[in-house]
Design an enzyme around this catalytic site. Structure first.
Site, PDB file in Angstrom:
ATOM      1  N   GLU A  90       0.746  -1.375  -0.332  1.00  0.00           N
ATOM      2  CA  GLU A  90       0.193  -0.229  -0.224  1.00  0.00           C
ATOM      3  C   GLU A  90       1.208   1.322   0.168  1.00  0.00           C
ATOM      4  O   GLU A  90       2.203   1.954   0.361  1.00  0.00           O
ATOM      5  CB  GLU A  90      -0.738   0.228   1.138  1.00  0.00           C
ATOM      6  CG  GLU A  90      -1.818  -1.040   1.231  1.00  0.00           C
ATOM      7  CD  GLU A  90      -2.712  -0.978   2.788  1.00  0.00           C
ATOM      8  OE1 GLU A  90      -3.508  -1.922   2.841  1.00  0.00           O
ATOM      9  OE2 GLU A  90      -1.988   0.039   3.617  1.00  0.00           O
ATOM     10  N   CYS A 116       2.792   8.320   1.689  1.00  0.00           N
ATOM     11  CA  CYS A 116       3.337   7.645   3.508  1.00  0.00           C
ATOM     12  C   CYS A 116       3.288   6.417   2.036  1.00  0.00           C
ATOM     13  O   CYS A 116       2.895   5.845   1.197  1.00  0.00           O
ATOM     14  CB  CYS A 116       2.297   6.995   3.593  1.00  0.00           C
ATOM     15  SG  CYS A 116       2.331   5.911   4.425  1.00  0.00           S
ATOM     16  N   CYS A 123       5.816  -7.341   7.554  1.00  0.00           N
ATOM     17  CA  CYS A 123       6.970  -7.216   8.473  1.00  0.00           C
ATOM     18  C   CYS A 123       6.997  -8.039   9.439  1.00  0.00           C
ATOM     19  O   CYS A 123       5.922  -8.973  10.158  1.00  0.00           O
ATOM     20  CB  CYS A 123       5.771  -6.004   9.561  1.00  0.00           C
ATOM     21  SG  CYS A 123       7.121  -4.729  10.580  1.00  0.00           S
ATOM     22  N   CYS A 127       3.781  -6.534  15.643  1.00  0.00           N
ATOM     23  CA  CYS A 127       3.210  -4.978  16.691  1.00  0.00           C
ATOM     24  C   CYS A 127       1.295  -5.679  16.889  1.00  0.00           C
ATOM     25  O   CYS A 127       0.978  -5.901  15.918  1.00  0.00           O
ATOM     26  CB  CYS A 127       3.679  -3.612  16.674  1.00  0.00           C
ATOM     27  SG  CYS A 127       4.833  -2.957  16.304  1.00  0.00           S
ATOM     28  N   CYS A 130      -1.433  -3.497  14.909  1.00  0.00           N
ATOM     29  CA  CYS A 130      -0.689  -3.833  13.799  1.00  0.00           C
ATOM     30  C   CYS A 130      -1.238  -4.414  12.639  1.00  0.00           C
ATOM     31  O   CYS A 130      -1.061  -5.793  12.334  1.00  0.00           O
ATOM     32  CB  CYS A 130      -0.017  -3.131  13.497  1.00  0.00           C
ATOM     33  SG  CYS A 130       0.738  -2.852  11.901  1.00  0.00           S
ATOM     34  N   GLY A 173       5.695  -2.105   6.896  1.00  0.00           N
ATOM     35  CA  GLY A 173       7.183  -2.920   7.026  1.00  0.00           C
ATOM     36  C   GLY A 173       7.402  -1.603   8.092  1.00  0.00           C
ATOM     37  O   GLY A 173       7.592  -0.508   8.042  1.00  0.00           O
ATOM     38  N   GLU A 174       8.777  -2.317   8.171  1.00  0.00           N
ATOM     39  CA  GLU A 174       9.763  -1.391   9.388  1.00  0.00           C
ATOM     40  C   GLU A 174      10.894  -0.914   7.981  1.00  0.00           C
ATOM     41  O   GLU A 174      11.847  -1.710   7.712  1.00  0.00           O
ATOM     42  CB  GLU A 174      10.292  -2.430  10.550  1.00  0.00           C
ATOM     43  CG  GLU A 174      11.531  -1.711  11.197  1.00  0.00           C
ATOM     44  CD  GLU A 174      10.921  -0.563  11.805  1.00  0.00           C
ATOM     45  OE1 GLU A 174      10.285  -0.627  12.250  1.00  0.00           O
ATOM     46  OE2 GLU A 174      12.398   0.189  11.499  1.00  0.00           O
ATOM     47  N   SER A 205       9.693   6.756   9.748  1.00  0.00           N
ATOM     48  CA  SER A 205       9.319   6.207  10.827  1.00  0.00           C
ATOM     49  C   SER A 205       9.864   4.774  11.158  1.00  0.00           C
ATOM     50  O   SER A 205       9.842   3.416  10.715  1.00  0.00           O
ATOM     51  CB  SER A 205       7.581   6.175  10.684  1.00  0.00           C
ATOM     52  OG  SER A 205       7.671   5.082  12.165  1.00  0.00           O
ATOM     53  N   SER A 228       8.239   5.773  16.852  1.00  0.00           N
ATOM     54  CA  SER A 228       6.648   4.552  17.055  1.00  0.00           C
ATOM     55  C   SER A 228       7.693   4.427  18.486  1.00  0.00           C
ATOM     56  O   SER A 228       7.997   3.418  19.118  1.00  0.00           O
ATOM     57  CB  SER A 228       6.363   3.963  16.018  1.00  0.00           C
ATOM     58  OG  SER A 228       6.282   4.086  14.887  1.00  0.00           O
ATOM     59  N   LEU A 229       6.627   5.770  19.508  1.00  0.00           N
ATOM     60  CA  LEU A 229       6.989   5.214  21.307  1.00  0.00           C
ATOM     61  C   LEU A 229       6.101   4.300  21.350  1.00  0.00           C
ATOM     62  O   LEU A 229       6.430   2.979  22.039  1.00  0.00           O
ATOM     63  CB  LEU A 229       7.392   6.222  22.249  1.00  0.00           C
ATOM     64  CG  LEU A 229       8.255   5.911  22.409  1.00  0.00           C
ATOM     65  CD1 LEU A 229       9.495   4.883  22.673  1.00  0.00           C
ATOM     66  CD2 LEU A 229       7.934   7.299  24.160  1.00  0.00           C
ATOM     67  N   HIS A 230       4.498   4.651  21.683  1.00  0.00           N
ATOM     68  CA  HIS A 230       3.115   3.710  21.951  1.00  0.00           C
ATOM     69  C   HIS A 230       3.386   3.833  23.173  1.00  0.00           C
ATOM     70  O   HIS A 230       2.346   2.907  23.796  1.00  0.00           O
ATOM     71  CB  HIS A 230       2.868   2.820  21.113  1.00  0.00           C
ATOM     72  CG  HIS A 230       3.755   2.983  19.948  1.00  0.00           C
ATOM     73  ND1 HIS A 230       3.212   4.131  19.126  1.00  0.00           N
ATOM     74  CD2 HIS A 230       3.859   2.307  18.413  1.00  0.00           C
ATOM     75  CE1 HIS A 230       3.331   4.358  17.477  1.00  0.00           C
ATOM     76  NE2 HIS A 230       3.439   2.638  17.485  1.00  0.00           N
ATOM     77  N   ASN A 304      -6.532   2.792  15.543  1.00  0.00           N
ATOM     78  CA  ASN A 304      -7.753   2.600  14.545  1.00  0.00           C
ATOM     79  C   ASN A 304      -8.322   0.892  14.837  1.00  0.00           C
ATOM     80  O   ASN A 304      -7.689  -0.016  13.994  1.00  0.00           O
ATOM     81  CB  ASN A 304      -7.175   3.378  12.793  1.00  0.00           C
ATOM     82  CG  ASN A 304      -7.689   3.052  12.168  1.00  0.00           C
ATOM     83  OD1 ASN A 304      -9.189   3.643  12.078  1.00  0.00           O
ATOM     84  ND2 ASN A 304      -7.883   3.891  10.671  1.00  0.00           N
ATOM     85  N   CYS A 347      -1.984   1.426   8.211  1.00  0.00           N
ATOM     86  CA  CYS A 347      -1.443   0.470   7.384  1.00  0.00           C
ATOM     87  C   CYS A 347      -1.689  -1.202   6.877  1.00  0.00           C
ATOM     88  O   CYS A 347      -2.140  -1.299   8.732  1.00  0.00           O
ATOM     89  CB  CYS A 347       0.529   0.273   7.555  1.00  0.00           C
ATOM     90  SG  CYS A 347       0.672  -0.092   9.016  1.00  0.00           S
TER      91      CYS A 347
HETATM   92  N1  SAH Z   1       7.372  -0.080  11.196  1.00  0.00           N
HETATM   93  C1  SAH Z   1       7.251   1.685  10.827  1.00  0.00           C
HETATM   94  C2  SAH Z   1       6.574   2.210  10.023  1.00  0.00           C
HETATM   95  C3  SAH Z   1       5.192   1.370   9.833  1.00  0.00           C
HETATM   96  S1  SAH Z   1       4.323   1.569  11.077  1.00  0.00           S
HETATM   97  C4  SAH Z   1       6.709   2.366  12.387  1.00  0.00           C
HETATM   98  O1  SAH Z   1       6.469   1.288  12.929  1.00  0.00           O
HETATM   99  O2  SAH Z   1       7.182   2.788  12.933  1.00  0.00           O
HETATM  100  C5  SAH Z   1       3.686   3.643  10.893  1.00  0.00           C
HETATM  101  C6  SAH Z   1       2.785   3.375  11.850  1.00  0.00           C
HETATM  102  O3  SAH Z   1       1.140   3.583  11.606  1.00  0.00           O
HETATM  103  C7  SAH Z   1       3.082   3.232  13.331  1.00  0.00           C
HETATM  104  O4  SAH Z   1       2.776   4.633  14.293  1.00  0.00           O
HETATM  105  C8  SAH Z   1       1.809   2.341  14.036  1.00  0.00           C
HETATM  106  O5  SAH Z   1       2.178   2.686  15.140  1.00  0.00           O
HETATM  107  C9  SAH Z   1       0.557   2.984  12.222  1.00  0.00           C
HETATM  108  N2  SAH Z   1      -0.406   1.776  13.271  1.00  0.00           N
HETATM  109  C10 SAH Z   1      -0.153   0.696  12.950  1.00  0.00           C
HETATM  110  N3  SAH Z   1      -1.849   0.148  13.202  1.00  0.00           N
HETATM  111  C11 SAH Z   1      -1.966   1.411  13.784  1.00  0.00           C
HETATM  112  C12 SAH Z   1      -3.553   1.334  13.860  1.00  0.00           C
HETATM  113  N4  SAH Z   1      -4.585   0.247  14.048  1.00  0.00           N
HETATM  114  N5  SAH Z   1      -4.174   1.802  13.778  1.00  0.00           N
HETATM  115  C13 SAH Z   1      -3.583   3.185  14.203  1.00  0.00           C
HETATM  116  N6  SAH Z   1      -2.349   3.648  14.076  1.00  0.00           N
HETATM  117  C14 SAH Z   1      -1.150   2.238  13.487  1.00  0.00           C
HETATM  118 FE1  SF4 Z   2       5.960  -3.534  11.460  1.00  0.00          FE
HETATM  119 FE2  SF4 Z   2       5.261  -1.022  12.159  1.00  0.00          FE
HETATM  120 FE3  SF4 Z   2       3.047  -2.287  11.726  1.00  0.00          FE
HETATM  121 FE4  SF4 Z   2       5.013  -3.295  13.978  1.00  0.00          FE
HETATM  122  S1  SF4 Z   2       3.570  -0.931  13.720  1.00  0.00           S
HETATM  123  S2  SF4 Z   2       3.912  -4.270  12.994  1.00  0.00           S
HETATM  124  S3  SF4 Z   2       6.910  -2.487  12.564  1.00  0.00           S
HETATM  125  S4  SF4 Z   2       4.822  -1.969   9.913  1.00  0.00           S
END
Ligand code: SAH
Ligand code: SF4
Length: 358
Positions: A90, A116, A123, A127, A130, A173-174, A205, A228-230, A304, A347
């Site tokens: 995507e 983006c 990936c 996470c 995700c 992806g990372e 990111s 991406s601290l979270h 989301n 994503c």
């Molecule tokens: N892998 C990298 C970049 C891609 S993910 C990373 O994790 O930073 C990009 C962003 O999308 C991240 O900040 C991630 O936290 C966010 N993301 C993933 N799943 C999500 C969801 N369900 N709702 C909102 N943001 C989400």
């Molecule tokens: Fe990979 Fe980023 Fe999704 Fe985590 S949030 S699984 S690092 S794409």
């Protein structure tokens, strides 16, 4: 799997000058790629047929095609792109600012866009929140496949090559797990005779691979980073991002402090807010403490939801209270407006939907 044919978008201008002779033809082809966004050799009208046939045996021009497009009411366009091996990724076209015109209809300021892009099919990081993670990891994207996302989206939106655009590596992806191809794509984007997208307009990111943050820093490419601290404690962060075990919060903060940052800029910390997990003021307090010595900016993201997830979207009140706490304690903080929410633009979500529709 048979080898993918390299794309001409995999190469810097210098490399193309080595590959294609005479060099003025290489320069013309470079123009076709980045100024006209050519998709195939046929479109390159002023290039001799014999040269095109020779090149076509070894290379392709555009390594992907748009197979699905979802347009949101806010101008966000989400693309599903199919690669040569049939895998899909995507990319998202985000409208950041509307066009401004005066009463006579003259343009005062052009609309501003951000693209983006994805860096991998799937990936490895896994996470728990995700959707991309659910499908596991398939493969890295080549530099050309990263570059092609921007070329295809600019072409599809008739965005001229010399119009400014920002890139965020926040798709699937990372990025730091595919560092060499990422670095090459960044260089190709920067090419003055090409898309001329300066490193300052590019933000990587990462989920926080601290050793790779150091490696990216050592490359001195000039790009921004977003972390991406979270979470503010390792226990919750490990639940959300399993590889936090090996790259804990302290190691990330140290790596960020070592990262070469443009003195006028700030490091962006993304904080995905999940209801009843990390949306309390105690977490906000810890976040302020954690970022004390860093020129940071926090971007709060609403989780989301998607079918099957156990996490919930936080309330607006909780988001605003969290933001207020940070701002009142001296941190810059924005709430990411959920662009494209009606087309599930987080994503991995379009890809998932398409697989279900099929
Ligand atoms: N892998 C990298 C970049 C891609 S993910 C990373 O994790 O930073 C990009 C962003 O999308 C991240 O900040 C991630 O936290 C966010 N993301 C993933 N799943 C999500 C969801 N369900 N709702 C909102 N943001 C989400
Ligand atoms: Fe990979 Fe980023 Fe999704 Fe985590 S949030 S699984 S690092 S794409």
């Amino acid at each position: 799997m048979s080898e993918l044919k390299p794309s001409l978008l995999d190469f810097t201008q210098k490399e193309l000058l080595e590959l294609i002779k005479p060099s003025f033809r290489a320069k013309q082809i470079f123009g076709w790629l980045y100024h006209q966004y050519a998709q195939n050799f046929d479109e390159m009208k002023n290039i001799p047929k014999a040269l095109k046939e020779e090149l076509a045996q070894k290379y392709i021009v555009n390594p992907m095609k748009i197979i699905k497009k979802e347009i949101s009411t806010d101008g966000t366009i989400k693309y599903l792109l199919e690669l040569q091996d049939g895998k899909t990724i995507e990319a998202v076209w985000l409208k950041m600012k509307d066009i401004l015109t005066d009463e006579a209809g003259e343009v005062i300021q052009e609309a501003k866009y951000t693209i983006c892009v994805s860096t991998q099919v799937g990936c490895k990081v896994g996470c728990s929140f995700c959707l991309t993670a659910k499908g596991g990891f398939t493969r890295d994207l080549t530099a050309g496949e990263i570059v092609a996302q921007v070329v295809n989206l600019k072409r599809d939106n008739d965005h001229k090559h010399n119009r400014k655009i920002n890139i965020v590596y926040m798709g699937m992806g990372e990025p730091l797990d595919n560092l060499d191809n990422l670095a090459k794509a960044i260089e190709i984007f920067k090419e003055e005779d090409g898309l001329c997208i300066s490193a300052k307009r590019q933000t990587v990111s990462t989920s926080g691979l601290s050793s790779k943050i150091d490696k990216l820093g050592a490359m001195d490419l000039g790009v921004h980073i977003a972390i991406s601290l979270h979470a503010v404690d390792d226990e919750l962060r490990t639940e959300l991002i399993p590889m936090n075990k090996a790259h804990n919060i302290a190691s990330i903060i140290e790596a960020v402090k070592r990262f070469p940052i443009d003195t006028r800029k700030r490091v962006m910390f993304e904080y995905l807010v999940i209801k009843n997990k990390n949306d309390d003021i105690a977490s906000a307090k810890k976040l302020v403490k954690l970022l004390t010595d860093i020129k940071a900016k926090v971007n709060l993201i609403y989780f989301n939801p998607y079918p099957g997830t156990t996490y919930d979207r936080p309330s607006r009140e909780a988001m605003v209270a969290f933001q207020e706490y940070l701002v009142n304690h001296g941190l810059l903080c924005t709430i990411r407006d959920s662009k494209g929410i009606d087309i599930s633009a987080a994503c991995g979500q379009l890809k998932e939907k398409t697989q279900k529709d099929a």
